[in-house]
Design an enzyme around this catalytic site. Sequence first.
Site, PDB file in Angstrom:
ATOM      1  N   LYS A  50       0.850  -1.191   0.000  1.00  0.00           N
ATOM      2  CA  LYS A  50       0.000   0.000   0.000  1.00  0.00           C
ATOM      3  C   LYS A  50       0.887   1.243   0.000  1.00  0.00           C
ATOM      4  O   LYS A  50       1.730   1.410   0.870  1.00  0.00           O
ATOM      5  CB  LYS A  50      -0.901   0.001   1.238  1.00  0.00           C
ATOM      6  CG  LYS A  50      -1.650   1.326   1.453  1.00  0.00           C
ATOM      7  CD  LYS A  50      -2.576   1.284   2.674  1.00  0.00           C
ATOM      8  CE  LYS A  50      -3.156   2.665   2.976  1.00  0.00           C
ATOM      9  NZ  LYS A  50      -4.045   2.679   4.159  1.00  0.00           N
ATOM     10  N   ASP A  81      -2.620  10.211   3.363  1.00  0.00           N
ATOM     11  CA  ASP A  81      -4.004   9.790   3.554  1.00  0.00           C
ATOM     12  C   ASP A  81      -4.708  10.805   4.460  1.00  0.00           C
ATOM     13  O   ASP A  81      -4.619  10.734   5.679  1.00  0.00           O
ATOM     14  CB  ASP A  81      -4.039   8.388   4.178  1.00  0.00           C
ATOM     15  CG  ASP A  81      -5.461   7.948   4.509  1.00  0.00           C
ATOM     16  OD1 ASP A  81      -6.417   8.584   3.992  1.00  0.00           O
ATOM     17  OD2 ASP A  81      -5.616   6.965   5.258  1.00  0.00           O
ATOM     18  N   LYS A 106     -10.013  12.964   8.050  1.00  0.00           N
ATOM     19  CA  LYS A 106      -9.514  12.572   9.371  1.00  0.00           C
ATOM     20  C   LYS A 106      -9.476  13.790  10.288  1.00  0.00           C
ATOM     21  O   LYS A 106      -9.364  14.917   9.818  1.00  0.00           O
ATOM     22  CB  LYS A 106      -8.089  12.027   9.241  1.00  0.00           C
ATOM     23  CG  LYS A 106      -7.979  10.638   8.647  1.00  0.00           C
ATOM     24  CD  LYS A 106      -6.529  10.176   8.612  1.00  0.00           C
ATOM     25  CE  LYS A 106      -6.403   8.790   8.022  1.00  0.00           C
ATOM     26  NZ  LYS A 106      -7.068   7.744   8.815  1.00  0.00           N
ATOM     27  N   ASP A 138       1.778   6.584   5.230  1.00  0.00           N
ATOM     28  CA  ASP A 138       0.789   5.581   4.828  1.00  0.00           C
ATOM     29  C   ASP A 138       1.234   4.826   3.580  1.00  0.00           C
ATOM     30  O   ASP A 138       0.475   4.040   3.026  1.00  0.00           O
ATOM     31  CB  ASP A 138      -0.578   6.255   4.614  1.00  0.00           C
ATOM     32  CG  ASP A 138      -1.753   5.326   4.879  1.00  0.00           C
ATOM     33  OD1 ASP A 138      -1.548   4.291   5.540  1.00  0.00           O
ATOM     34  OD2 ASP A 138      -2.863   5.625   4.405  1.00  0.00           O
ATOM     35  N   ASP A 166     -12.162   7.114   3.853  1.00  0.00           N
ATOM     36  CA  ASP A 166     -10.936   6.895   4.624  1.00  0.00           C
ATOM     37  C   ASP A 166     -10.532   5.419   4.647  1.00  0.00           C
ATOM     38  O   ASP A 166      -9.433   5.074   5.071  1.00  0.00           O
ATOM     39  CB  ASP A 166     -11.121   7.425   6.055  1.00  0.00           C
ATOM     40  CG  ASP A 166      -9.796   7.620   6.774  1.00  0.00           C
ATOM     41  OD1 ASP A 166      -8.742   7.570   6.103  1.00  0.00           O
ATOM     42  OD2 ASP A 166      -9.810   7.826   8.000  1.00  0.00           O
ATOM     43  N   GLU A 184      -9.452   3.680   2.295  1.00  0.00           N
ATOM     44  CA  GLU A 184      -8.987   3.774   0.915  1.00  0.00           C
ATOM     45  C   GLU A 184      -7.937   2.725   0.557  1.00  0.00           C
ATOM     46  O   GLU A 184      -7.832   2.320  -0.594  1.00  0.00           O
ATOM     47  CB  GLU A 184      -8.435   5.179   0.651  1.00  0.00           C
ATOM     48  CG  GLU A 184      -6.967   5.409   1.047  1.00  0.00           C
ATOM     49  CD  GLU A 184      -6.690   5.242   2.540  1.00  0.00           C
ATOM     50  OE1 GLU A 184      -7.630   5.374   3.338  1.00  0.00           O
ATOM     51  OE2 GLU A 184      -5.539   4.963   2.907  1.00  0.00           O
ATOM     52  N   ARG A 186      -7.678  -0.406   1.148  1.00  0.00           N
ATOM     53  CA  ARG A 186      -8.226  -1.662   0.632  1.00  0.00           C
ATOM     54  C   ARG A 186      -8.720  -1.518  -0.807  1.00  0.00           C
ATOM     55  O   ARG A 186      -8.720  -2.481  -1.569  1.00  0.00           O
ATOM     56  CB  ARG A 186      -9.338  -2.161   1.562  1.00  0.00           C
ATOM     57  CG  ARG A 186     -10.487  -1.218   1.702  1.00  0.00           C
ATOM     58  CD  ARG A 186     -11.384  -1.555   2.884  1.00  0.00           C
ATOM     59  NE  ARG A 186     -10.809  -1.137   4.157  1.00  0.00           N
ATOM     60  CZ  ARG A 186     -11.409  -1.307   5.339  1.00  0.00           C
ATOM     61  NH1 ARG A 186     -12.585  -1.905   5.413  1.00  0.00           N
ATOM     62  NH2 ARG A 186     -10.834  -0.902   6.444  1.00  0.00           N
TER      63      ARG A 186
HETATM   64  N1  BES Z   1      -4.097   4.606   6.866  1.00  0.00           N
HETATM   65  C1  BES Z   1      -5.207   4.369   7.711  1.00  0.00           C
HETATM   66  C2  BES Z   1      -4.895   3.406   8.838  1.00  0.00           C
HETATM   67  C3  BES Z   1      -3.872   3.867   9.835  1.00  0.00           C
HETATM   68  C4  BES Z   1      -4.287   4.455  11.010  1.00  0.00           C
HETATM   69  C5  BES Z   1      -2.530   3.638   9.642  1.00  0.00           C
HETATM   70  C6  BES Z   1      -3.354   4.865  11.934  1.00  0.00           C
HETATM   71  C7  BES Z   1      -1.599   4.044  10.578  1.00  0.00           C
HETATM   72  C8  BES Z   1      -2.010   4.656  11.714  1.00  0.00           C
HETATM   73  C9  BES Z   1      -6.353   3.787   6.894  1.00  0.00           C
HETATM   74  O1  BES Z   1      -6.443   4.207   5.590  1.00  0.00           O
HETATM   75  C10 BES Z   1      -7.614   4.172   7.573  1.00  0.00           C
HETATM   76  O2  BES Z   1      -7.919   5.341   7.578  1.00  0.00           O
HETATM   77  N2  BES Z   1      -8.334   3.215   8.132  1.00  0.00           N
HETATM   78  C11 BES Z   1      -9.545   3.451   8.794  1.00  0.00           C
HETATM   79  C12 BES Z   1     -10.524   2.419   8.336  1.00  0.00           C
HETATM   80  C13 BES Z   1     -11.931   2.688   8.753  1.00  0.00           C
HETATM   81  C14 BES Z   1     -12.452   3.932   8.061  1.00  0.00           C
HETATM   82  C15 BES Z   1     -12.769   1.491   8.418  1.00  0.00           C
HETATM   83  C16 BES Z   1      -9.314   3.357  10.286  1.00  0.00           C
HETATM   84  O3  BES Z   1      -8.518   2.512  10.718  1.00  0.00           O
HETATM   85  O4  BES Z   1      -9.870   4.146  11.027  1.00  0.00           O
HETATM   86 ZN    ZN Z   2      -4.676   4.826   4.722  1.00  0.00          ZN
HETATM   87 MN    MN Z   3      -7.564   6.019   5.441  1.00  0.00          MN
END
Ligand code: BES
Ligand code: ZN
Ligand code: MN
Length: 511
Positions: A270, A275, A282, A293, A356, A358, A360
């Site tokens: 990824k 992000d 966020k 990210d 968010d 994204e 996946r």
């Molecule tokens: N890049 C983030 C996940 C992340 C969070 C990585 C903190 C490193 C530190 C990912 O894209 C994300 O935003 N995931 C969301 C998913 C949710 C919206 C289902 C999350 O984990 O909140």
């Molecule tokens: Zn992300």
């Molecule tokens: Mn995200």
Amino acid sequence: MDIRFQTGGPSRWKADVVITFVFEGEGVEEACPVLSQSALWLGIAPAWRDFRGHRDELVMFYGPQAMEISRVLGAGLGRVDKADLTVFRHAVGRAVRLCREYDLATVGLDGASLARVAERMGVALETLTREAVISAFLALYRYERWKSEKSRHDDPRWLALMLEGEFVEDGVRAAARMAEAEAAGIMLARDAANDPANVMTPSAFAEKAREVAVKYGMTLRVLGPSDLESEGMNAYLAVARGSAEEPRMAVVEYVPRGAEGRDPVVLVGKGLCFDSGGISLKPAKGMEEMKGDMSGAAAVLGVMEALGRLAPSCAPKRPVVGIMACAENMPGGHATRPGDIVVAKNGKSVEIVNTDAEGRLVLADALCWAQNVYVPFRLIDIATLTGACAVALGMDAAGLFSSDDALAALLHEAGMNLGERNWRLPLWTDAGLASLKSACADMVNSGRREGGAINAAVFLQQFVKEDVRWAHIDMAAADNAENPINAKGATGFGVRTMLSAVWEDEGDILQ
Ligand code: BES
Ligand code: ZN
Ligand code: MN
């Protein structure tokens, strides 16, 4: 810092400082009988009086300045029964950092001490040598690119493995070389992830991939927006659309001699260079961390770098393909809206309820592409995918998902030995799918909060053919750290685990 070897025993060793290891309660005659044969002063060095050999303890012993060895740095390892490789790595890290602070340009590692520690800890000398060398490099890594005032202390010029015998054994030499290559890969990954998003854009990342490919004669393919479109990678494009930065999917292919025509190991990372969350923006607090990210893609490129450095001596038996799916997730005017529906490369439709989630989306299409172009011997993706994974496992571990027990075991065991905790979590397809139900498409991209890391893994699974040996590593919690072998910031996590998966071929781990 160069890696060198000195042979012939302590009377022939010479360096500004020699690092030796001491378990709790040991005196000089127990801890370093060989070294003190040459550095006779060591046996009566006054500082022994207060040195306990505790874990994290460092003591510098000084001898007469005219001696070939006039400084010995004792690094405590604590109790033998509690010492593990992490303790050892950190001891090495603290020791070499102190050497740098003292501006010692040439550093030796007491080989007799290494052999003794290996024996007492029940690990092979080659293993301990590899861990010592890699820890030295990783401890010295620093990210100073933007500091107008650089550190006043230079890295040591060389680190020498000081050996008792007349020759350097092949295994020891290979271990040191391997550590050096692995460290280079990890440091490349750290640099890429530490670079801010205004510099390390998707295009810049693809350029970095090109540099690696050109340096080692690997082939490179880069897909831009129009390629992604003609490939039907609409989920990937949906993520990139909100940004002024174009997406780039970089593919580096390494075919070792003799491996032509064999099914490759395919690694997919990824590469979200930033992000923001997109329209599902966020919160401001900590958002800057999302420059990292792309740590998954960075680790994949780190693997390619390490392989390039080691070739041809330690070439894998199969081709290795590194796919780095880079994009930026931003809330621009063309950004995907919550509720938008896209059809991914394999024809499955996704209702994007949370922009968010994204990673996946990008990975779904990258995984499909990988299976269209290649017949993977094994397919491994690595991603900073879910905060939920950090909630589940804490800050120093990655979630590991696979329906293939052998592959899961390989990645778990390799990682645990190498200081990368890959902890297996269940790939509960029925629960995941239930949580990903959409009223109007095949699935939503974001399910319940509960089991968030599992739901994400099950989402990815929908884009992997059933007969493909696939594993998913969620490294969201392991991408950052601060410890004696990791300057605050990116870790380069995943490089070592994936290298193991590349070298391991049908059963035996070729570590
Ligand atoms: N890049 C983030 C996940 C992340 C969070 C990585 C903190 C490193 C530190 C990912 O894209 C994300 O935003 N995931 C969301 C998913 C949710 C919206 C289902 C999350 O984990 O909140
Ligand atoms: Zn992300
Ligand atoms: Mn995200």
